[in-house]
Design a protein around this motif. Structure first.
Motif, PDB file in Angstrom:
ATOM      1  N   ILE A 294       0.851  -1.193   0.000  1.00  0.00           N
ATOM      2  CA  ILE A 294       0.000   0.000   0.000  1.00  0.00           C
ATOM      3  C   ILE A 294       0.885   1.240   0.000  1.00  0.00           C
ATOM      4  O   ILE A 294       1.934   1.267   0.652  1.00  0.00           O
ATOM      5  CB  ILE A 294      -0.961  -0.007   1.218  1.00  0.00           C
ATOM      6  CG1 ILE A 294      -2.007   1.106   1.098  1.00  0.00           C
ATOM      7  CG2 ILE A 294      -0.184   0.102   2.523  1.00  0.00           C
ATOM      8  CD1 ILE A 294      -3.102   1.008   2.147  1.00  0.00           C
ATOM      9  N   SER A 295       0.480   2.259  -0.755  1.00  0.00           N
ATOM     10  CA  SER A 295       1.287   3.469  -0.878  1.00  0.00           C
ATOM     11  C   SER A 295       0.511   4.701  -0.437  1.00  0.00           C
ATOM     12  O   SER A 295      -0.682   4.827  -0.708  1.00  0.00           O
ATOM     13  CB  SER A 295       1.724   3.644  -2.341  1.00  0.00           C
ATOM     14  OG  SER A 295       2.507   4.808  -2.505  1.00  0.00           O
ATOM     15  N   ASN A 296       1.215   5.603   0.271  1.00  0.00           N
ATOM     16  CA  ASN A 296       0.649   6.891   0.666  1.00  0.00           C
ATOM     17  C   ASN A 296      -0.632   6.773   1.501  1.00  0.00           C
ATOM     18  O   ASN A 296      -1.598   7.484   1.289  1.00  0.00           O
ATOM     19  CB  ASN A 296       0.387   7.721  -0.588  1.00  0.00           C
ATOM     20  CG  ASN A 296       0.119   9.189  -0.330  1.00  0.00           C
ATOM     21  OD1 ASN A 296      -0.731   9.773  -0.985  1.00  0.00           O
ATOM     22  ND2 ASN A 296       0.788   9.790   0.629  1.00  0.00           N
ATOM     23  N   PRO A 297      -0.667   5.841   2.488  1.00  0.00           N
ATOM     24  CA  PRO A 297      -1.868   5.709   3.329  1.00  0.00           C
ATOM     25  C   PRO A 297      -2.018   6.910   4.249  1.00  0.00           C
ATOM     26  O   PRO A 297      -1.053   7.334   4.883  1.00  0.00           O
ATOM     27  CB  PRO A 297      -1.617   4.424   4.120  1.00  0.00           C
ATOM     28  CG  PRO A 297      -0.132   4.351   4.217  1.00  0.00           C
ATOM     29  CD  PRO A 297       0.389   4.903   2.919  1.00  0.00           C
ATOM     30  N   ARG A 298      -3.234   7.444   4.351  1.00  0.00           N
ATOM     31  CA  ARG A 298      -3.460   8.646   5.155  1.00  0.00           C
ATOM     32  C   ARG A 298      -4.215   8.358   6.442  1.00  0.00           C
ATOM     33  O   ARG A 298      -3.835   8.799   7.515  1.00  0.00           O
ATOM     34  CB  ARG A 298      -4.203   9.681   4.303  1.00  0.00           C
ATOM     35  CG  ARG A 298      -4.147  11.104   4.859  1.00  0.00           C
ATOM     36  CD  ARG A 298      -5.300  11.431   5.763  1.00  0.00           C
ATOM     37  NE  ARG A 298      -5.334  12.832   6.122  1.00  0.00           N
ATOM     38  CZ  ARG A 298      -6.225  13.351   6.966  1.00  0.00           C
ATOM     39  NH1 ARG A 298      -7.138  12.587   7.525  1.00  0.00           N
ATOM     40  NH2 ARG A 298      -6.196  14.638   7.242  1.00  0.00           N
ATOM     41  N   HIS A 299      -5.323   7.632   6.377  1.00  0.00           N
ATOM     42  CA  HIS A 299      -6.152   7.399   7.550  1.00  0.00           C
ATOM     43  C   HIS A 299      -6.465   5.914   7.669  1.00  0.00           C
ATOM     44  O   HIS A 299      -6.663   5.230   6.658  1.00  0.00           O
ATOM     45  CB  HIS A 299      -7.448   8.202   7.446  1.00  0.00           C
ATOM     46  CG  HIS A 299      -8.233   8.251   8.728  1.00  0.00           C
ATOM     47  ND1 HIS A 299      -9.601   8.205   8.767  1.00  0.00           N
ATOM     48  CD2 HIS A 299      -7.827   8.321  10.015  1.00  0.00           C
ATOM     49  CE1 HIS A 299     -10.013   8.256  10.036  1.00  0.00           C
ATOM     50  NE2 HIS A 299      -8.948   8.329  10.805  1.00  0.00           N
ATOM     51  N   LEU A 300      -6.516   5.406   8.899  1.00  0.00           N
ATOM     52  CA  LEU A 300      -6.779   3.993   9.152  1.00  0.00           C
ATOM     53  C   LEU A 300      -7.970   3.825  10.084  1.00  0.00           C
ATOM     54  O   LEU A 300      -8.124   4.578  11.052  1.00  0.00           O
ATOM     55  CB  LEU A 300      -5.563   3.313   9.801  1.00  0.00           C
ATOM     56  CG  LEU A 300      -4.202   3.420   9.119  1.00  0.00           C
ATOM     57  CD1 LEU A 300      -3.156   2.693   9.951  1.00  0.00           C
ATOM     58  CD2 LEU A 300      -4.243   2.868   7.708  1.00  0.00           C
ATOM     59  N   LEU A 307      -8.839  -4.129   8.258  1.00  0.00           N
ATOM     60  CA  LEU A 307      -8.116  -2.877   8.410  1.00  0.00           C
ATOM     61  C   LEU A 307      -8.331  -2.089   7.121  1.00  0.00           C
ATOM     62  O   LEU A 307      -7.976  -2.552   6.031  1.00  0.00           O
ATOM     63  CB  LEU A 307      -6.622  -3.130   8.617  1.00  0.00           C
ATOM     64  CG  LEU A 307      -5.716  -1.882   8.612  1.00  0.00           C
ATOM     65  CD1 LEU A 307      -6.044  -0.958   9.777  1.00  0.00           C
ATOM     66  CD2 LEU A 307      -4.237  -2.283   8.644  1.00  0.00           C
ATOM     67  N   TYR A 308      -8.957  -0.911   7.250  1.00  0.00           N
ATOM     68  CA  TYR A 308      -9.217  -0.046   6.095  1.00  0.00           C
ATOM     69  C   TYR A 308      -8.221   1.113   6.098  1.00  0.00           C
ATOM     70  O   TYR A 308      -7.838   1.618   7.170  1.00  0.00           O
ATOM     71  CB  TYR A 308     -10.626   0.540   6.148  1.00  0.00           C
ATOM     72  CG  TYR A 308     -11.740  -0.431   5.817  1.00  0.00           C
ATOM     73  CD1 TYR A 308     -12.205  -0.560   4.507  1.00  0.00           C
ATOM     74  CD2 TYR A 308     -12.337  -1.200   6.809  1.00  0.00           C
ATOM     75  CE1 TYR A 308     -13.245  -1.440   4.200  1.00  0.00           C
ATOM     76  CE2 TYR A 308     -13.379  -2.083   6.514  1.00  0.00           C
ATOM     77  CZ  TYR A 308     -13.822  -2.190   5.204  1.00  0.00           C
ATOM     78  OH  TYR A 308     -14.851  -3.061   4.908  1.00  0.00           O
ATOM     79  N   ALA A 309      -7.842   1.541   4.899  1.00  0.00           N
ATOM     80  CA  ALA A 309      -6.946   2.688   4.752  1.00  0.00           C
ATOM     81  C   ALA A 309      -7.385   3.545   3.579  1.00  0.00           C
ATOM     82  O   ALA A 309      -7.873   3.032   2.572  1.00  0.00           O
ATOM     83  CB  ALA A 309      -5.508   2.217   4.539  1.00  0.00           C
ATOM     84  N   SER A 310      -7.218   4.855   3.732  1.00  0.00           N
ATOM     85  CA  SER A 310      -7.410   5.744   2.586  1.00  0.00           C
ATOM     86  C   SER A 310      -6.038   6.012   1.990  1.00  0.00           C
ATOM     87  O   SER A 310      -5.073   6.244   2.716  1.00  0.00           O
ATOM     88  CB  SER A 310      -8.065   7.062   3.014  1.00  0.00           C
ATOM     89  OG  SER A 310      -7.232   7.764   3.924  1.00  0.00           O
ATOM     90  N   CYS A 311      -5.947   5.941   0.671  1.00  0.00           N
ATOM     91  CA  CYS A 311      -4.694   6.241  -0.028  1.00  0.00           C
ATOM     92  C   CYS A 311      -4.865   7.588  -0.702  1.00  0.00           C
ATOM     93  O   CYS A 311      -5.613   7.714  -1.687  1.00  0.00           O
ATOM     94  CB  CYS A 311      -4.372   5.158  -1.048  1.00  0.00           C
ATOM     95  SG  CYS A 311      -4.005   3.570  -0.283  1.00  0.00           S
ATOM     96  N   ASN A 312      -4.179   8.579  -0.184  1.00  0.00           N
ATOM     97  CA  ASN A 312      -4.397   9.962  -0.587  1.00  0.00           C
ATOM     98  C   ASN A 312      -4.153  10.210  -2.070  1.00  0.00           C
ATOM     99  O   ASN A 312      -5.049  10.641  -2.801  1.00  0.00           O
ATOM    100  CB  ASN A 312      -3.496  10.868   0.258  1.00  0.00           C
ATOM    101  CG  ASN A 312      -3.571  12.311  -0.146  1.00  0.00           C
ATOM    102  OD1 ASN A 312      -4.604  12.949  -0.021  1.00  0.00           O
ATOM    103  ND2 ASN A 312      -2.469  12.845  -0.647  1.00  0.00           N
TER     104      ASN A 312
END
Length: 493
Positions: A294-300, A307-312
């Motif tokens: 995963i690259s550039n994850p902002r929020h978890l 486990l969810y992540a936003s990738c900016n």
């Protein structure tokens, strides 16, 4: 020459006009239903500080709002006004402002402050601990069933490059006033509370470290710092004391999203300035490796075993099963943790804060450059709805029952937008049944005893999103170029 400067001025005016078109605003009363009717979202309120004439919604305390949190009991929500050095409290029933908590201090010492730890020392400002300052509130999190709200400061105002210790306010939500203060490492952003209410983690964006605070004692005066954890390597900071630098970029791995595993064994931290999710073993309190893929994850966030992540930069919402992560941690080789491929869903450019509905069937994402609130159906991992919000959103929170969402729009230098808080009503086609236990204060906590006795990061956008989100700038530049070419050709004639 005079005609030349006149032409340049005209081009500048055209560019400014086009730039303003790119700024968007929500409108109270706007309603939109997802395809298939799974949910409907209606804008029911707004707080803004960009339109002086709209006195009904204007709030001068909204200055670069960074984040927002609903109180667990649903009675009010808290907005962190970064440049206003304040946390603004609103009543949910009336949507009226009920309190402004100011983060201004005559000194970083005194009865309000816990005993300083040995871990965070002033090296650039020897008198920093005693200096007066304003604190710039970033994110926040509740502990003890909502009794306390923890609010870290991006920096103390005198520390122009956020390279010495910052601070964190602890607000008692019974009175909505600051009851304790603690120092932190440089440039803290995210804060998270363990499920057992024994540990607070605060990520220091500024130097690749994560602070840990022991809050197991029932007396807040006895809460204390534990040794901080270094992710890969600690940055040595030595910036100017007279001119500012871009600390959003000059900060190593840019630690951001932070969340405890359901059993509190591991702490997951997103590396927004790199690839992967750092894993801290809370038993040994050490960094043990990085989840890849995963690259550039902002929020978890964690919901329903994922486990969810936003990738900016990519504008994605991604997820991995926690079971796979736990197994991968046990089988890791060195600090490499491969839990398999992440499942992804495309949302808008600049995906920032994400939150889940009570059932976990929907993920809401504040998409900064798209200036929209996206809704993802987690049963299909597809986007089902896009809602216009004020440009450019960064923060988002959902009420405990899932009925309301608040977004905060911070704005961008030179691009306008921002200084807005939007309130939305969410109606679901099927009843939302929470998959999480109701927040209950631990039996030995202060809150429980009281009851017994009586709320930019910026990596570059991918080309497709950048073009979409700056189309008016591009059109204006093209027009200016055409005018300039025409002018040059006319002069040659």
């Amino acid at each position: 020459m005079k005609r030349y400067f006149t032409l340049l001025a005209a081009v500048a005016i055209v560019l400014c006009a086009f730039a303003q078109v790119s700024v968007r605003h929500s409108r109270i009363g706007d309603k939109i239903t997802a395809d298939g009717g799974a949910l409907t979202i209606t804008c029911i309120g707004k707080k803004q500080n960009y339109n002086y004439q709209d006195t009904a919604t204007r709030d001068e305390d909204i200055l670069s709002p960074k984040s927002v949190n609903f109180h667990p009991d649903g009675s009010r929500y808290y907005v962190n006004s970064l440049e206003g050095c304040a946390t603004v409290v609103y009543d949910m029933k009336t949507n009226k402002k009920v309190k402004v908590i100011r983060h201004n201090f005559k000194s970083g010492q005194g009865e309000l402050w816990n005993t300083p730890s040995e871990y965070y020392k002033f090296t650039h400002y020897p008198d920093g601990a005693s200096r007066s300052f304003g604190g710039k509130p970033v994110e926040s999190a509740f502990s003890h069933g909502g009794r306390y709200l923890w609010v870290p400061y991006y920096r103390r105002t005198f520390d122009i490059n956020a390279q010495d210790p910052s601070a964190m306010a602890i607000i008692d939500t019974r009175t909505d006033s600051i009851v304790r203060m603690m120092e932190t490492g440089p440039l803290p952003k995210m804060v998270a509370v363990s499920h057992d209410n024994r540990t607070v983690a605060v990520t220091h964006w500024g130097n690749n470290t994560v602070g840990l605070i022991d809050i197991s004692d029932s007396d807040p005066k006895k809460w204390h710092h534990l040794p901080y954890v270094v992710i890969e390597h600690e940055l040595q900071l030595n910036f100017s004391l007279s001119s500012s630098v871009d600390r959003d970029s000059n900060s190593g791995y840019k630690l951001r999203g932070t969340v405890f595993a359901p059993d509190d064994r591991y702490l997951y931290v997103g590396l927004m300035g790199g690839d992967g999710i750092a894993v801290i073993d809370m038993k040994s309190r050490e960094y043990i490796g990085r989840i890849s893929g995963i690259s550039n994850p902002r929020h978890l966030i964690i919901k329903n075993g994922y486990l969810y992540a936003s990738c900016n930069s990519a504008g994605l919402v991604c997820r991995l099963p926690l079971e796979k992560i736990t197994n991968a941690i046990a089988q890791r080789s060195g600090k490499s943790i491969n839990a398999g491929a992440w499942q992804t869903c495309k949302v808008g450019g600049g995906a920032r804060t994400i939150e889940a509905s009570p059932s976990g069937n929907f993920i809401f994402a504040a998409c900064n450059s798209a200036s929209e609130l996206y809704v993802v159906d987690t049963r299909t991992m597809k986007t089902i709805l896009q809602v216009t919000v004020d440009s450019y959103p960064v923060g988002l929170h959902i009420s405990t029952d899932g009925s309301f969402i608040v977004t905060t729009s911070q704005g961008r230098a030179g691009m306008g937008g921002g200084n807005a808080v939007d309130l939305f009503k969410v109606e679901y086609a099927e009843p939302e049944v929470s998959s999480d236990p109701a927040p209950v204060a631990p039996a030995d906590s202060v809150a429980a005893k009281d009851t017994a006795n009586t709320p930019q990061e910026g990596s570059a956008l991918p080309t497709s999103d950048w073009v979409k989100d700056h189309i008016w700038w591009i059109a204006g530049a093209a027009l200016a170029l055409l005018i300039l070419v025409a002018y040059i050709r006319s002069r040659r004639k």
